[in-house]
Design a protein around this motif. Structure first.
Motif, short mmCIF file in Angstrom:
data_model
loop_
_atom_site.label_atom_id
_atom_site.label_comp_id
_atom_site.label_asym_id
_atom_site.label_seq_id
_atom_site.Cartn_x
_atom_site.Cartn_y
_atom_site.Cartn_z
N MET A 320 0.75 -1.18 -0.07
CA MET A 320 -0.11 0.11 0.01
C MET A 320 0.87 1.32 0.17
N PRO A 321 2.02 1.41 0.95
CA PRO A 321 2.52 2.88 0.81
C PRO A 321 3.36 2.79 -0.63
N ALA A 322 3.74 1.94 -1.09
CA ALA A 322 4.46 2.11 -2.29
C ALA A 322 3.37 2.50 -3.67
N MET A 323 2.37 1.88 -3.39
CA MET A 323 1.12 2.21 -4.55
C MET A 323 0.59 3.77 -4.00
N ARG A 324 0.56 3.96 -2.94
CA ARG A 324 0.15 5.47 -2.55
C ARG A 324 0.99 6.59 -3.03
N ARG A 325 2.31 6.07 -3.15
CA ARG A 325 3.39 6.90 -3.60
C ARG A 325 3.36 7.23 -5.00
N ARG A 326 2.79 6.16 -5.74
CA ARG A 326 2.78 6.42 -7.46
C ARG A 326 1.50 6.63 -7.93
N MET A 327 0.60 6.75 -7.15
CA MET A 327 -0.83 7.11 -7.69
C MET A 327 -1.77 7.62 -6.37
N ASN A 328 -2.56 8.63 -6.92
CA ASN A 328 -3.53 9.17 -5.67
C ASN A 328 -4.58 8.22 -5.77
N VAL A 329 -5.36 8.52 -4.60
CA VAL A 329 -6.57 7.67 -3.87
C VAL A 329 -7.22 7.22 -5.02
N ASP A 330 -7.89 8.22 -5.96
CA ASP A 330 -8.78 7.75 -7.21
C ASP A 330 -8.02 6.71 -7.92
N ALA A 331 -6.60 6.88 -8.56
CA ALA A 331 -6.13 5.89 -9.17
C ALA A 331 -5.96 4.63 -8.59
N LEU A 332 -5.73 4.84 -7.18
CA LEU A 332 -5.31 3.29 -6.40
C LEU A 332 -6.67 2.54 -6.43
N LEU A 333 -7.88 3.21 -6.15
CA LEU A 333 -9.09 2.53 -6.17
C LEU A 333 -9.53 2.16 -7.57
N ALA A 334 -9.34 2.75 -8.53
CA ALA A 334 -9.61 2.22 -9.98
C ALA A 334 -8.74 1.06 -10.24
N PHE A 335 -7.56 1.21 -10.03
CA PHE A 335 -6.53 0.21 -10.38
C PHE A 335 -7.09 -1.19 -9.59
N SER A 336 -7.32 -1.05 -8.20
CA SER A 336 -7.82 -2.16 -7.49
C SER A 336 -9.21 -2.65 -7.74
N ALA A 337 -9.80 -2.05 -8.27
CA ALA A 337 -11.07 -2.53 -8.71
C ALA A 337 -11.11 -3.08 -9.99
N LEU A 338 -10.19 -2.62 -10.86
CA LEU A 338 -10.12 -3.62 -12.01
C LEU A 338 -9.37 -4.85 -12.06
N LEU A 339 -8.34 -4.82 -10.62
CA LEU A 339 -7.77 -6.07 -10.42
C LEU A 339 -8.68 -7.08 -9.89
N PHE A 340 -9.52 -6.61 -9.12
CA PHE A 340 -10.60 -7.33 -8.43
C PHE A 340 -11.34 -7.99 -9.65
N ALA A 341 -11.92 -7.30 -10.60
CA ALA A 341 -12.69 -7.65 -11.58
C ALA A 341 -11.99 -8.76 -12.45
N GLY A 342 -10.73 -8.68 -12.66
CA GLY A 342 -10.06 -9.44 -13.18
C GLY A 342 -9.77 -10.97 -12.62
N MET A 343 -9.85 -10.79 -11.19
CA MET A 343 -10.19 -12.00 -10.45
C MET A 343 -11.43 -12.67 -10.69
N LEU A 344 -12.47 -11.76 -10.61
CA LEU A 344 -13.73 -12.63 -10.96
C LEU A 344 -14.04 -13.12 -12.23
N PHE A 345 -13.37 -12.54 -13.37
CA PHE A 345 -13.38 -13.07 -14.69
C PHE A 345 -12.48 -14.34 -14.82
N THR A 346 -11.44 -14.31 -14.00
CA THR A 346 -10.56 -15.66 -14.14
C THR A 346 -11.25 -16.80 -13.59
N PHE A 347 -12.23 -16.66 -12.36
CA PHE A 347 -13.08 -17.52 -11.77
C PHE A 347 -14.16 -18.00 -12.70
N ALA A 348 -14.71 -17.10 -13.49
CA ALA A 348 -15.82 -17.42 -14.28
C ALA A 348 -15.03 -18.22 -15.50
#
Length: 574
Positions: A320-348
């Motif tokens: 988290m600290p490294a991610m927070r240094r490289r992106m703002n809160v909105d970008a972090l939330l977007a990246f994390s949501a896309l990563l989680f969606a990718g996990m759901l597609f993988t399980f599908a």
């Protein structure tokens, strides 16, 4: 003897660290002893994944909570297993989980109000001792074969009551023991500790049940609360003093709900949390079915997949600290949501076990990044007087989303298919992200939330007025240059949100029809005591907004302020 020495040394070290920390937090001012804020300076420590552990009180509480959470997960396994022996019915087994989680829905808002109106440390001590007693009673009754199915549900419900009382206060004290710069890292560490306990606790619980039975698990859980109780007892949190009487619980709940209604920053966080949790709950609801029927594997494989989710969450705390240094809160939330969606597609679409383990690990990273960001954002967006209530609303949304989402995705999977439901959940996660991107969390105000202690307090002249009853009308008269009236009205809209958020039942702004430079701001508060609380609740940022609005005032004297107290019909018929 050596084990007793080790225990004594452990608690002695904790006591010494807390004592040293508190002695450093106290200094002499003009010959008098003054207690400082427990949290160290924001500039004192560079933020990192482990920097919150440098603060002795947080470190002690964190270690104790990990031990306690391991006991809690052991308890969950033991209660479910015991019910299969007492009443081997799917309904009765499911009722164990319901008895554990129902108090959170019933008590989240009252618990948040209590966390704000009484000393949080004492509330936590009460909740922890309550849970320790309930677990101990269940343990002894089970060891002596007295427990039946309904007694198990009753004591499990009692444990849930303690957990519900504990949750808002526990999260609200984070900023009491770490500086604001370490808030996100501290929340991430708490989540990581919880996931470590979730990975270890069920395994240990199964081993103990096989060796000694469920009663031993319940007694171990009771003992695990002792570490938290000792740390809380040794911690001397500086008391927040007020000359006003404490709020009543139901009044405090109404005040908390009113605050949320008139706090756009909180509403943005809650909307983004709802958009994720509703779809993110799908994997937890459907994973057992996927493991058993799609992968054709047993409980060991299910535990391994959950373990990878927990391991990803632990890794996420360090990333988290490294991610927070490289992106703002909105970008972090977007990246994390896309990563989680990718996990759901993988399980599908994928049925290769090791690939699914890797997907769960990535999903764990995303899960922790999203939830710790939401939690830290709530705490950073509110002043201390309403922090517990704001967190209780977030907890209500979180647990409600998990429960409601789980039931929904179970029904969707039964109506169509597992793969299709996971595709819908993944697509919904992305659509929810896109739909709520307009509610930015990067631009929220997080500074200036400390109390504005120098704001003048109004005085009540004369007697015969019940300070706790009878509405109060407050009027403020301004003289405004006609050329700047549009700017003034815009500045007053921010004051309207502050007044309504901090307790005003009604608010208005009027212009004199016979004198175009004369403006009257008016608002109504439910009592004189509540109006005094408004003055206590004013923050530094609020004061700046008030001063900006008053900068439009053109008269030599300050704006004229008047207070009118409703006399409960005493003047009727005069």
């Amino acid at each position: 003897m050596s084990r007793q020495l080790q225990r004594r040394t452990f608690f002695t070290i904790i006591g010494e660290e807390i004592g040293q920390f508190e002695r450093r937090a106290s200094k002499s001012v003009n010959g008098q002893e003054r207690t400082l804020e427990t949290a160290p300076s924001v500039q004192s420590i560079e933020a990192s994944a482990l920097s919150p552990l440098r603060h002795p009180v947080f470190r002690s509480l964190w270690l104790a909570s990990v031990v306690s959470n391991v006991g809690t997960w052991m308890q969950a396994v033991g209660a479910a297993w015991l019910m299969t022996s007492l009443a081997p019915s799917p309904v009765m087994v499911a009722l164990v989980q319901a008895a554990n989680t129902l108090p959170m829905f019933l008590l989240a808002l009252p618990a948040g109000a209590l966390a704000d109106i009484i000393d949080r440390r004492r509330l936590l001590l009460f909740a922890q001792c309550w849970m320790m007693l309930a677990a101990a009673v269940l343990g002894f009754l089970t060891v002596y074969s007295i427990t039946d199915a309904w007694l198990l549900l009753l004591l499990t419900f009692s444990l849930g009551i303690g957990a519900a009382l504990n949750a808002p206060a526990w999260q609200a004290i984070v900023l009491d023991v770490v500086p604001r710069s370490d808030l996100t890292a501290a929340v991430s560490l708490n989540s990581a500790g919880f996931n470590v306990a979730r990975a270890v606790g069920p395994t240990l619980g199964g081993i103990v049940i096989a060796a000694s039975g469920p009663g031993a698990v319940f007694l171990i859980n009771a003992a695990s609360f002792l570490a938290v109780v000792i740390v809380l007892f040794l911690w001397r949190k500086p008391a927040t003093r007020s000359v006003l009487p404490a709020e009543r619980v139901f009044g405090a709940i109404r005040t908390g709900i009113r605050y949320v209604r008139h706090a756009p920053a909180l509403q943005a966080i809650f909307l983004r949390a709802v958009a994720f949790i509703g779809f993110g709950s799908s994997i937890r609801a459907l994973l057992p079915v996927i493991t058993r029927f799609e992968l054709e594997r047993g409980p060991t494989a299910y535990g391994v997949l959950l373990g990878f989710l927990g391991a990803g969450s632990v890794a996420g705390a360090f990333l988290m600290p490294a991610m927070r240094r490289r992106m703002n809160v909105d970008a972090l939330l977007a990246f994390s949501a896309l990563l989680f969606a990718g996990m759901l597609f993988t399980f599908a679409g994928v049925r290769v076990f090791w690939v699914l383990c890797a997907a769960m690990f990535a999903g764990g990273v995303a899960w922790l990044a999203l939830l710790s960001t939401f939690n830290a954002s709530v705490q950073a967006a509110v002043p201390v007087w309403v922090r517990g209530r704001a967190l209780s609303v977030y907890l209500l949304i979180f647990f409600g989303g998990l429960a409601g989402g789980s039931a929904l995705w179970g029904a969707v999977a039964e109506a169509i298919s597992l793969s299709a439901s996971l595709v819908i959940a993944g697509a919904g996660t992305i659509l929810g992200l896109v739909a709520t991107m307009q509610f930015s969390l990067s631009r929220r105000q997080t500074e200036g939330l400390e109390p504005a202690m120098d704001w003048p307090t109004p005085t009540l002249v004369g007697g015969g007025v019940e300070t706790g009853r009878g509405a109060v009308l407050v009027t403020i008269e301004y003289r405004i240059d006609p050329a700047r009236q549009r700017e003034f009205v815009g500045a007053m809209q921010r004051l309207r949100r502050i007044r309504r958020r901090d307790g005003a039942l009604r608010w208005g702004l009027g212009r004199d029809t016979t004198d175009p430079e004369r403006f009257i701001e008016f608002y109504v508060v439910e009592s004189w005591t509540e109006h005094l609380r408004q003055h206590e609740r004013l923050t530094v940022a609020d004061r700046a907004a008030f001063e900006h609005a008053r900068s439009f005032h053109t008269a030599d004297l300050p704006p004229s302020v008047s207070h009118f107290v409703f006399l409960s019909g005493k003047n009727e018929g005069a």
